[in-house]
Design a protein around this motif. Structure first.
Motif, PDB file in Angstrom:
ATOM      1  N   ILE A  81      87.551  29.051 -36.038  1.00 35.38           N
ATOM      2  CA  ILE A  81      86.942  30.254 -35.699  1.00 35.38           C
ATOM      3  C   ILE A  81      86.061  30.074 -34.492  1.00 35.38           C
ATOM      4  O   ILE A  81      85.146  29.214 -34.507  1.00 35.38           O
ATOM      5  CB  ILE A  81      86.005  30.763 -36.956  1.00 35.38           C
ATOM      6  N   ALA A  82      86.266  30.801 -33.691  1.00 32.20           N
ATOM      7  CA  ALA A  82      85.258  30.837 -32.438  1.00 32.20           C
ATOM      8  C   ALA A  82      84.014  31.436 -32.725  1.00 32.20           C
ATOM      9  O   ALA A  82      84.077  32.493 -33.100  1.00 32.20           O
ATOM     10  CB  ALA A  82      86.023  31.426 -31.147  1.00 32.20           C
ATOM     11  N   ALA A  87      82.256  36.886 -24.678  1.00 29.76           N
ATOM     12  CA  ALA A  87      82.688  37.884 -25.241  1.00 29.76           C
ATOM     13  C   ALA A  87      83.920  38.850 -24.285  1.00 29.76           C
ATOM     14  O   ALA A  87      83.825  40.097 -24.613  1.00 29.76           O
ATOM     15  CB  ALA A  87      81.728  38.922 -25.804  1.00 29.76           C
ATOM     16  N   ASP A  88      84.442  38.178 -23.350  1.00 29.05           N
ATOM     17  CA  ASP A  88      85.253  39.099 -22.493  1.00 29.05           C
ATOM     18  C   ASP A  88      86.788  38.777 -23.103  1.00 29.05           C
ATOM     19  O   ASP A  88      87.048  37.848 -23.830  1.00 29.05           O
ATOM     20  CB  ASP A  88      85.323  38.143 -21.181  1.00 29.05           C
ATOM     21  N   ALA A  89      87.543  39.681 -22.634  1.00 25.43           N
ATOM     22  CA  ALA A  89      88.875  39.893 -23.093  1.00 25.43           C
ATOM     23  C   ALA A  89      89.759  38.684 -22.861  1.00 25.43           C
ATOM     24  O   ALA A  89      90.486  37.987 -23.701  1.00 25.43           O
ATOM     25  CB  ALA A  89      89.686  40.960 -22.514  1.00 25.43           C
ATOM     26  N   PRO A  90      89.541  37.826 -21.575  1.00 24.64           N
ATOM     27  CA  PRO A  90      90.436  36.725 -21.219  1.00 24.64           C
ATOM     28  C   PRO A  90      90.030  35.727 -22.190  1.00 24.64           C
ATOM     29  O   PRO A  90      90.998  34.895 -22.729  1.00 24.64           O
ATOM     30  CB  PRO A  90      90.208  36.460 -19.902  1.00 24.64           C
ATOM     31  N   SER A  91      88.749  35.500 -22.689  1.00 20.32           N
ATOM     32  CA  SER A  91      88.495  34.333 -23.261  1.00 20.32           C
ATOM     33  C   SER A  91      88.730  34.531 -24.742  1.00 20.32           C
ATOM     34  O   SER A  91      89.225  33.705 -25.461  1.00 20.32           O
ATOM     35  CB  SER A  91      86.992  34.347 -23.390  1.00 20.32           C
ATOM     36  N   ILE A  92      88.921  35.816 -25.297  1.00 19.36           N
ATOM     37  CA  ILE A  92      89.245  36.240 -26.565  1.00 19.36           C
ATOM     38  C   ILE A  92      90.596  35.750 -26.657  1.00 19.36           C
ATOM     39  O   ILE A  92      91.149  35.028 -27.721  1.00 19.36           O
ATOM     40  CB  ILE A  92      88.820  37.514 -26.788  1.00 19.36           C
ATOM     41  N   LYS A  93      91.603  36.243 -25.770  1.00 19.47           N
ATOM     42  CA  LYS A  93      92.918  36.311 -25.866  1.00 19.47           C
ATOM     43  C   LYS A  93      93.451  34.698 -25.662  1.00 19.47           C
ATOM     44  O   LYS A  93      94.301  34.415 -26.379  1.00 19.47           O
ATOM     45  CB  LYS A  93      93.489  36.737 -24.701  1.00 19.47           C
ATOM     46  N   ALA A  94      92.588  34.129 -24.787  1.00 16.14           N
ATOM     47  CA  ALA A  94      93.067  32.546 -24.588  1.00 16.14           C
ATOM     48  C   ALA A  94      92.479  31.765 -26.122  1.00 16.14           C
ATOM     49  O   ALA A  94      93.594  30.772 -26.411  1.00 16.14           O
ATOM     50  CB  ALA A  94      92.178  31.968 -23.399  1.00 16.14           C
ATOM     51  N   MET A  95      91.621  32.001 -26.430  1.00 14.72           N
ATOM     52  CA  MET A  95      91.236  31.365 -27.912  1.00 14.72           C
ATOM     53  C   MET A  95      92.347  31.588 -28.987  1.00 14.72           C
ATOM     54  O   MET A  95      92.799  30.785 -29.676  1.00 14.72           O
ATOM     55  CB  MET A  95      89.855  31.652 -28.486  1.00 14.72           C
ATOM     56  N   PHE A  96      92.731  32.889 -28.937  1.00 14.55           N
ATOM     57  CA  PHE A  96      93.700  33.511 -30.142  1.00 14.55           C
ATOM     58  C   PHE A  96      94.992  32.699 -29.693  1.00 14.55           C
ATOM     59  O   PHE A  96      95.755  32.276 -30.364  1.00 14.55           O
ATOM     60  CB  PHE A  96      93.965  34.844 -30.283  1.00 14.55           C
ATOM     61  N   ALA A 100      93.333  30.034 -32.782  1.00 11.59           N
ATOM     62  CA  ALA A 100      92.093  30.497 -33.605  1.00 11.59           C
ATOM     63  C   ALA A 100      92.523  31.721 -34.671  1.00 11.59           C
ATOM     64  O   ALA A 100      93.256  32.413 -34.207  1.00 11.59           O
ATOM     65  CB  ALA A 100      90.978  30.889 -32.624  1.00 11.59           C
ATOM     66  N   LYS A 101      91.819  31.597 -35.529  1.00 12.39           N
ATOM     67  CA  LYS A 101      92.035  32.700 -36.940  1.00 12.39           C
ATOM     68  C   LYS A 101      90.851  33.655 -36.609  1.00 12.39           C
ATOM     69  O   LYS A 101      91.017  34.687 -37.563  1.00 12.39           O
ATOM     70  CB  LYS A 101      92.290  31.928 -37.997  1.00 12.39           C
ATOM     71  N   GLY A 102      89.851  33.415 -35.928  1.00 11.08           N
ATOM     72  CA  GLY A 102      88.717  34.437 -36.185  1.00 11.08           C
ATOM     73  C   GLY A 102      87.965  34.109 -34.736  1.00 11.08           C
ATOM     74  O   GLY A 102      87.808  33.141 -34.163  1.00 11.08           O
TER      75      GLY A 102
END
Length: 219
Positions: A81-82, A87-96, A100-102
């Motif tokens: 879980i990150a 809280a930017d879209a590129p970081s979120i997408k990169a983490m998933f 990542a599951k959360g």
């Protein structure tokens, strides 16, 4: 009821202390260990055997995205879980994309972190409303970012190249990187040349801005 074994990964001790104090009050959650960067995480998970790993993104030496990617190869049963200020879209997408599951931003409440642990442990994905909104806008944001920089997304790089990019952006010279990664200077130079050619970026200042923009490092 079996306890949910949780490991905390963040380079700020005060942040880990606060999270540990709050989560330890939950009867089903056990904090089994901590780490302050990606390298420590990969070394300790084998002994700690956590069910859930709370992972920051912006950490020195090995960031949370790369640590998550390597962790998924090391032990895919561990769920990440990150918990991050990114809280930017590129970081979120990169983490998933890394596995990542959360995803919880650090401006959220610790109750959201607790809910994320329970939700992900139950086999579901957890997103705060803000993260959901950012993902909904993600495709447009990513396209605009790529057009603006004229450089492809970091996924074009190998895991080793992304790691070297982070270390370069953090100011390490080739010799220092060679020491950190236990490889020859010539090998570092080869990886450096490859990543620069792939990105079309040929100076460290621009590489640093690219790394910050894509959440590979934070300076």
């Amino acid at each position: 009821m079996s306890m949910i074994r949780v490991m905390l990964v963040d380079d700020h001790a005060a942040m880990r202390d606060g999270i540990r104090a709050f989560l330890s009050e939950h009867p089903s959650i056990q904090i089994v260990g901590e780490a302050e960067n990606g390298h420590q995480t990969l070394k300790r998970v084998t002994d700690l055997i956590p069910d859930i790993l709370i992972m920051d993104i912006g950490m020195p030496e090995l960031n949370g995205i790369e640590a998550t990617r390597q962790l998924r190869k090391l032990d895919p049963k561990i769920k990440v879980i990150a918990l991050t200020q990114h809280a930017d879209a590129p970081s979120i997408k990169a983490m998933f994309d890394a596995g990542a599951k959360g995803y919880v931003q650090k401006t959220a409440s610790l109750r959201d972190v607790q809910s994320a642990i329970l939700t992900v442990h139950a086999g579901q994905t957890f997103l705060t409303p803000w993260v959901t909104q950012m993902l909904a806008q993600g495709d447009t944001t990513s396209e605009q970012l790529t057009d603006e920089t004229s450089a492809p997304a970091p996924q074009i790089l190998t895991s080793r190249e992304r790691h070297i990019l982070q270390l370069l952006a953090e100011g390490l010279a080739n010799k220092q990187i060679a020491t950190v990664l236990s490889m020859s200077i010539k090998t570092v130079e080869t990886h450096r040349t490859h990543l620069m050619n792939k990105l079309g970026i040929h100076n460290v200042a621009s590489l640093t801005r690219y790394a910050i923009r894509h959440g590979i490092t934070e300076l």
